[in-house]
Design a protein around this motif. Structure first.
Motif, PDB file in Angstrom:
ATOM      1  N   LEU A 152      14.616  11.218  -0.426  1.00  0.00           N
ATOM      2  CA  LEU A 152      15.281   9.673   0.198  1.00  0.00           C
ATOM      3  C   LEU A 152      16.062  10.009  -1.521  1.00  0.00           C
ATOM      4  CD1 LEU A 152      16.306   7.726   1.973  1.00  0.00           C
ATOM      5  CD2 LEU A 152      15.141   5.950   1.544  1.00  0.00           C
ATOM      6  N   LYS A 153      15.242   9.464  -2.834  1.00  0.00           N
ATOM      7  CA  LYS A 153      16.603   9.043  -3.871  1.00  0.00           C
ATOM      8  C   LYS A 153      17.648  10.293  -4.274  1.00  0.00           C
ATOM      9  CE  LYS A 153      15.334   6.990  -8.397  1.00  0.00           C
ATOM     10  NZ  LYS A 153      15.765   8.312  -9.144  1.00  0.00           N
ATOM     11  N   GLU A 154      16.636  11.538  -4.452  1.00  0.00           N
ATOM     12  CA  GLU A 154      17.695  12.649  -4.249  1.00  0.00           C
ATOM     13  C   GLU A 154      18.965  12.996  -3.163  1.00  0.00           C
ATOM     14  OE1 GLU A 154      13.562  15.612  -5.770  1.00  0.00           O
ATOM     15  OE2 GLU A 154      14.631  16.270  -3.819  1.00  0.00           O
ATOM     16  N   GLU A 155      18.300  12.740  -1.964  1.00  0.00           N
ATOM     17  CA  GLU A 155      19.551  12.454  -1.155  1.00  0.00           C
ATOM     18  C   GLU A 155      20.633  11.651  -2.049  1.00  0.00           C
ATOM     19  OE1 GLU A 155      18.310  13.507   3.285  1.00  0.00           O
ATOM     20  OE2 GLU A 155      20.215  12.348   3.379  1.00  0.00           O
ATOM     21  N   SER A 156      20.373  10.088  -1.745  1.00  0.00           N
ATOM     22  CA  SER A 156      21.564   9.429  -2.257  1.00  0.00           C
ATOM     23  C   SER A 156      21.550  10.331  -3.872  1.00  0.00           C
ATOM     24  CB  SER A 156      20.807   7.485  -2.241  1.00  0.00           C
ATOM     25  OG  SER A 156      19.876   8.234  -3.332  1.00  0.00           O
ATOM     26  N   PHE A 197      19.556   3.394  -7.003  1.00  0.00           N
ATOM     27  CA  PHE A 197      18.578   3.184  -5.818  1.00  0.00           C
ATOM     28  C   PHE A 197      18.206   2.633  -5.451  1.00  0.00           C
ATOM     29  CE2 PHE A 197      15.197   5.020  -3.750  1.00  0.00           C
ATOM     30  CZ  PHE A 197      15.212   5.702  -2.649  1.00  0.00           C
ATOM     31  N   GLY A 198      17.704   1.481  -6.517  1.00  0.00           N
ATOM     32  CA  GLY A 198      16.500   0.753  -6.187  1.00  0.00           C
ATOM     33  C   GLY A 198      15.305   0.570  -7.195  1.00  0.00           C
ATOM     34  N   GLU A 199      14.713  -0.503  -7.121  1.00  0.00           N
ATOM     35  CA  GLU A 199      13.347  -0.676  -7.935  1.00  0.00           C
ATOM     36  C   GLU A 199      12.533  -1.343  -7.176  1.00  0.00           C
ATOM     37  OE1 GLU A 199      15.149  -0.975 -11.872  1.00  0.00           O
ATOM     38  OE2 GLU A 199      14.498  -2.714 -12.135  1.00  0.00           O
ATOM     39  N   GLY A 233      21.737   2.622 -13.977  1.00  0.00           N
ATOM     40  CA  GLY A 233      20.882   3.412 -12.626  1.00  0.00           C
ATOM     41  C   GLY A 233      20.138   2.682 -11.669  1.00  0.00           C
ATOM     42  N   ARG A 234      20.373   1.215 -12.873  1.00  0.00           N
ATOM     43  CA  ARG A 234      18.776  -0.001 -12.158  1.00  0.00           C
ATOM     44  C   ARG A 234      19.784  -1.041 -11.533  1.00  0.00           C
ATOM     45  NH1 ARG A 234      15.943  -2.344 -16.883  1.00  0.00           N
ATOM     46  NH2 ARG A 234      14.431  -2.588 -14.923  1.00  0.00           N
ATOM     47  N   TYR A 293      10.875  -6.015  -4.287  1.00  0.00           N
ATOM     48  CA  TYR A 293      11.823  -4.472  -4.130  1.00  0.00           C
ATOM     49  C   TYR A 293      13.149  -4.804  -4.021  1.00  0.00           C
ATOM     50  CZ  TYR A 293      13.132   0.846  -3.557  1.00  0.00           C
ATOM     51  OH  TYR A 293      14.218   1.727  -3.872  1.00  0.00           O
ATOM     52  N   ILE A 294      13.705  -4.733  -4.618  1.00  0.00           N
ATOM     53  CA  ILE A 294      15.704  -5.029  -5.204  1.00  0.00           C
ATOM     54  C   ILE A 294      16.391  -3.720  -4.926  1.00  0.00           C
ATOM     55  CG2 ILE A 294      15.489  -4.912  -7.399  1.00  0.00           C
ATOM     56  CD1 ILE A 294      17.095  -7.335  -6.631  1.00  0.00           C
ATOM     57  N   CYS A 295      17.201  -3.203  -4.482  1.00  0.00           N
ATOM     58  CA  CYS A 295      19.024  -2.698  -4.236  1.00  0.00           C
ATOM     59  C   CYS A 295      19.401  -3.325  -3.851  1.00  0.00           C
ATOM     60  CB  CYS A 295      18.001  -1.421  -3.397  1.00  0.00           C
ATOM     61  SG  CYS A 295      17.476  -2.132  -1.890  1.00  0.00           S
TER      62      CYS A 295
END
Ligand code: URA
Length: 209
Positions: free
Chosen positions: A7-11, A28-30, A52-53, A79-81
């Protein structure tokens, strides 16, 4: 549904809307992917695009500090995005087609985290996440009769000033919207209500422990 790595790679390779042209990083989210609470903001700002965060700029720091005051840390408790993973220029509100192109990533994140509590930060997140949940919730018994949602259900739209701080409790999770922390930087008067909402979220979280 994809797993985290894919998912991360695709985004990160996404070119589904024009925001990809200007981005430095996909945000992406963390946080803890196994936590019970998930915060959803609007879109990255300049600091987030650079690093990127999510939520690391001034507004993000305000939120992070308020949550720490409630003993909630990003690494352990949430989790936050964002609705949009790429920064709109000059921090404008994402356009409808940009948000819609990005939402499948968010849906997949929600499906992976399986939070008990979702918190929408600000009107954009409320519009694309909570409003959709509310309009879908009509099929759940009781919700349509719930007086606190009468106006929102009648019009199909929510308003942050009117609807923030109210829980919508449906089958698998509870969802609430509150002010975006950036709004507090512009208007100090919103801080009190924001703080009340966060305390309420903490209480709800404790009820699941
Ligand atoms: N505002 C947002 O909505 N998200 C971020 O990540 C930063 C600022």
């Amino acid at each position: 549904m994809l797993h985290w790595k894919e998912l991360k790679e695709e985004s990160e390779a996404c070119v589904k809307c024009d925001l990809c042209k200007e981005r430095t990083n996909v945000v992406f989210g963390e946080g803890n992917i196994n936590s019970k609470v998930m915060f959803i903001g609007e879109a990255p700002g300049a600091d987030e695009d650079r690093t990127g965060r999510p939520f690391v700029g001034r507004a993000g720091q305000l939120l992070t500090k308020a949550l720490i005051a409630l003993n909630l840390t990003r690494e352990r408790d949430y989790y936050i995005c964002n609705v949009c993973k790429c920064r709109p220029e000059k921090n404008r509100t994402p356009m409808e087609d940009e948000a819609k192109a990005c939402i499948p990533y968010l849906r997949n994140q929600v499906a992976l985290v399986k939070p008990k509590i979702i918190v929408c930060l600000g009107a954009t997140s409320m519009k694309y996440v909570m409003e959709k949940v509310l309009n879908n919730s009509k099929k759940f018994p009781g919700i349509a009769e719930d007086m606190i949602w009468r106006e929102a259900l009648k019009t199909g739209t929510m308003k942050i000033t009117r609807d923030r701080g109210k829980w919508l409790r449906i089958k698998n999770f509870s969802i609430m919207s509150t002010f975006h922390p950036a709004a507090l930087l512009r208007d100090e008067n919103k801080k009190k209500l924001f703080w009340e909402d966060l305390k309420n979220i903490k209480e709800e979280l404790e009820s699941f422990n």
